[in-house]
Enzyme design. Structure first.
Site, PDB file in Angstrom:
ATOM      1  CD  GLU A 160      -2.731   1.171   2.452  1.00 50.58           C
ATOM      2  OE1 GLU A 160      -3.501   0.492   2.756  1.00 50.58           O
ATOM      3  OE2 GLU A 160      -2.540   2.344   2.914  1.00 50.58           O
ATOM      4  CD  GLU A 165      -3.544   7.341   4.929  1.00 45.07           C
ATOM      5  OE1 GLU A 165      -4.481   6.357   5.381  1.00 45.07           O
ATOM      6  OE2 GLU A 165      -1.877   7.026   5.988  1.00 45.07           O
TER       7      GLU A 165
END
Lengths: 281, 480
Positions: A160, A165
């Site tokens: 990932e 974020e």
């Protein structure tokens, strides 16, 4: 991909480069090369009103229960839909909107779109120009997952790459991370970048990575703020062969951001001006 | 850049003339000089005051604010060599005053603050007192007054950010800084301010304007009244994710009325021009403000009839000559009641009590009233609070007896109690005129030394039946 589009993109980018050159020219000692890949191979400028293009994007629907991970594995509170209230292209932008409403047993709705099965690539430069939502409990993300070979490989082995974020209660901070075997979840390899005189929720910023063999470079606008290499991860480097797809979503609540509180303003929208991918060559 | 610099200096009062002459030779600048007419200097205090002129300090002249509260302190600084120290006096014992309150304004032309979005400074204190107000926009006028409230200091340097609701309005602002600092539980303290200046903070955003403190409020106003909309300001989000709220002048806002024939709006001014109901909302720039005020516009109380002076003793009216009154609200112990004769609608004075549980109006000593020749008591009452079952308003008259003093010779007290089922009946939102013979006040057997009018609603007392908390009163008099 027609040439005309590509050209206009490159010329826009050249302007960006020129800007960055101007800035760094004041500090020659800190000069850095932010990006090197310039061969545009995929883009969505979100110029056609309506649902996101079905040629480019698919959806995750629900609260994760159907996928066997209620709360999407993070105690998230939203139910993802493909309704225009939650995801729409208009005004030349993709808008993903988190709404506080009772829906299918959840207290919030939002959307999560993916290029899974539609566009996947190993290596390259992946970037998006985004204005984030804000407020305690909002968790917007622009990220990538590795292909799972039809389900035979599972997370975190698939890898990932989190390009952006953000915790909605930290309007000046973005996080770039990788997750893999031995370094996933709370043990992900991550670095944050903080704006010194600006916010991610009141203006657009470019979030990107440039990814090649044995490295992933993270940048915001014209600032390269991290490089992650096999030496940095505490497990197998799973980013040298697998193709990855992109994901855009706005989660509400959960283990990363905490839950919304009384001061959180809803609805909240993540605005995406474009997503662009360049190949390594 | 050069042009801006030139304009700055041109408007700096200290150096103005000299620089004007000097740079006057730089011909290429003259084309651009027109647009910015006032200084955009950001700094107010760095190591000393910046560009405020000589007569810039104005302690409040209310008789309680201590006049000399500040010192440029070269022992303490956050940046540079000195800071601005404020010394708050003890509540009792300082002949100078009992609190620190003052504004600092430019002695000369105002500044153009349109490029900034906040007033900021660093502060530390000898303790951790709560400061009532820090703000800007106060000078001889308060057109754009803005402040934060109840800010707690600490003994380490902390940055204070006071967002500007809409800087485009601050094209010529003289009010740079003001503060109100009360003693901390009676005790004085000191605090230091440094790097006091206007800034354009990229980390400040998400301005959310509000009126009526963000609530949908209902209330009563009077035809002819210019409404003052309360609880006006903005909440903004700082770079660290924390919200900060300021209260500000309504002048930053544009108000809109749902019914202009009841409430007419002219930008920031709202006037009640007719009877009926209108809802007032507001915008700050293009942003809708949270909250609203729904106002019932009501006629003033009926004008009392003309009477011979010998036939009336007036306590409070604009129709008759009033006798001396010590106070309309004695702020008695245990009373939560706020307000008194505060309202003036084009010369018509009205008493408004809010948060009323009980309250007393007093005319004591030489002011006691001999109503022995009068036969009736008159008062006009308007209940603003919606009526609940059990609500009452008790109105009592206190007579001190022949000795004109509490105790001693018999004191007499009589009261009437109004409810929604009495005659006259209490109603919500309209005037009730009382004309009550003294014989209706049981127990009031003497009235030659009347000293008090007492009102009781029990409105703010949770375990008692009354829920009336807001009352207008007009035309209080005794007559025959």
């Amino acid at each position: 991909m027609n040439y005309k589009n590509k050209k206009s993109v490159v010329s826009k980018y050249a302007f960006l480069l020129a800007l960055s050159l101007t800035i760094v020219s004041c500090n020659p000692d800190e000069e850095q090369t932010v990006v090197t890949f310039t061969n545009l191979v995929w883009q969505d400028n979100f110029s056609t009103d309506g649902a996101p293009s079905a040629n480019s994007w698919t959806y995750d629907i629900g609260d994760g229960t159907a996928q066997g991970i209620p709360g999407w594995g993070n105690n998230e509170l939203q139910y993802y839909t493909d309704r225009p209230e939650n995801v729409v292209v208009e005004d030349g932008m993709l808008k993903i909107t988190a709404i506080q409403e009772p829906y299918m047993g959840a207290g919030y709705t939002s959307a999560k779109i993916l290029t899974k099965g539609l566009f996947e690539q190993t290596y390259g430069r992946f970037e998006a120009r985004i204005k984030l939502p804000w407020g305690q409990g909002l968790w917007p993300a622009f990220w990538m997952l590795g292909d799972d070979s039809g389900g035979s490989v599972v997370w975190p082995q698939i890898g990932e790459i989190d390009i952006m974020e953000n915790r909605g209660d930290q309007p000046t901070v973005t996080h770039g991370s990788v997750h893999g075997p031995g370094y996933s979840g709370g043990s992900a390899i991550t670095k944050s970048y903080e704006l010194t005189d600006g916010r991610f929720d009141t203006e657009f910023h470019v979030f990107g990575i440039e990814w090649g063999p044995n490295y992933i470079n993270y940048y915001v606008d014209d600032v390269l703020y991290n490089q992650i290499t096999p030496a940095d991860v505490t497990g197998e480097w799973v980013f040298n062969d697998n193709p990855f797809y992109m994901i855009l979503n706005v989660a509400v609540g959960g283990s990363f951001s905490g839950n919304p509180n009384a001061n959180t303003v809803f609805p909240q929208t993540m605005y995406v001006d474009y997503v662009r991918v360049y190949s390594r060559d | 850049m050069k042009t801006i610099k030139f304009i700055n200096k041109k408007n700096s009062l200290v150096l103005g003339l000299i620089l004007l002459l000097t740079v006057g030779c730089e011909r290429e600048l003259s084309d651009d000089v027109v647009s910015a007419t006032f200084s955009n200097t950001a700094e107010i205090f760095t190591d000393n005051f910046v560009g405020l002129g000589s007569n810039f300090y104005f302690p409040y002249s209310d008789g309680f604010a201590k006049p000399d509260i500040f010192e440029v302190d070269s022992e303490v600084s956050y940046v540079g060599s000195s800071s601005l120290r404020i010394d708050v006096p003890n509540e009792i014992g300082d002949p100078g005053g009992s609190y620190a309150g003052a504004f600092f304004r430019i002695d000369g032309a105002g500044r153009d603050l349109t490029e900034y979005n906040a007033l900021t400074f660093w502060v530390k204190s000898t303790g951790a007192p709560f400061i009532q107000s820090f703000g800007f926009g106060q000078s001889e006028v308060q057109d754009f007054q803005t402040s934060i409230s109840n800010f707690q200091l600490s003994t380490t340097w902390t940055k204070v950010t006071i967002p500007i609701p809409d800087a485009s309005r601050l094209t010529e602002e003289k009010g740079m800084f003001w503060l109100v600092a009360l003693p901390d539980n009676g005790a004085g303290y000191s605090f230091w301010i440094d790097e006091l200046k206007f800034e354009n903070l990229g980390g400040l955003g998400q301005l959310r304007p509000f009126i009526s403190n963000g609530q949908d409020v209902t209330g009563i106003g009077f035809e002819g009244e210019t409404l003052s909309i309360a609880g006006v300001g903005v909440t903004a989000n700082l770079a660290n994710g924390q919200d900060v709220s300021v209260v500000s002048s309504p002048n930053f806002f544009t108000f809109t009325s749902s019914n202009p024939s009841v409430a007419a709006t002219n930008v920031s001014e709202v006037s009640l021009v007719g009877g009926g109901t209108a809802t007032i909302t507001a915008q700050l720039g293009n942003t809708d403000a949270a909250g609203s005020l729904t106002v019932s516009s009501t006629a003033l109380a009926p004008t009392p009839p003309a009477r011979d002076a010998a036939d009336v003793i007036s306590v409070f009216s604009d129709a008759y000559t009033n006798v001396p009154v010590n106070h309309f609200n004695g702020y008695w112990g245990g009373s939560t009641t706020q307000g008194q004769d505060d309202i003036n609608i084009n010369g018509n004075n009205i008493i408004k009590f809010t948060e009323i549980n009980y309250v007393g109006t007093e005319f004591l000593g030489a002011n006691t009233i001999d109503a022995s020749q009068m036969t009736h008591f008159h008062m006009d009452i308007l209940i603003e609070t919606p009526l609940q079952p059990g609500d009452f308003l008790r109105i009592g008259l206190q007579d001190l007896g022949a000795d004109n003093a509490f105790g001693g010779a018999p004191d007499r007290f009589g009261a009437i109690t109004l409810r929604s089922n009495t005659t006259p009946a209490l109603i919500n939102g309209g005037w009730v005129s009382l004309d009550v013979p003294f014989s209706s006040f049981p127990g009031l057997s003497t009235r030659a030394n009347l000293a008090q009018i007492v009102y009781v609603t029990d409105g703010t007392v949770g375990f008692l039946p009354g829920s009336i908390t807001s009352v207008f009163i007009d035309n209080i008099y005794f007559y025959r």
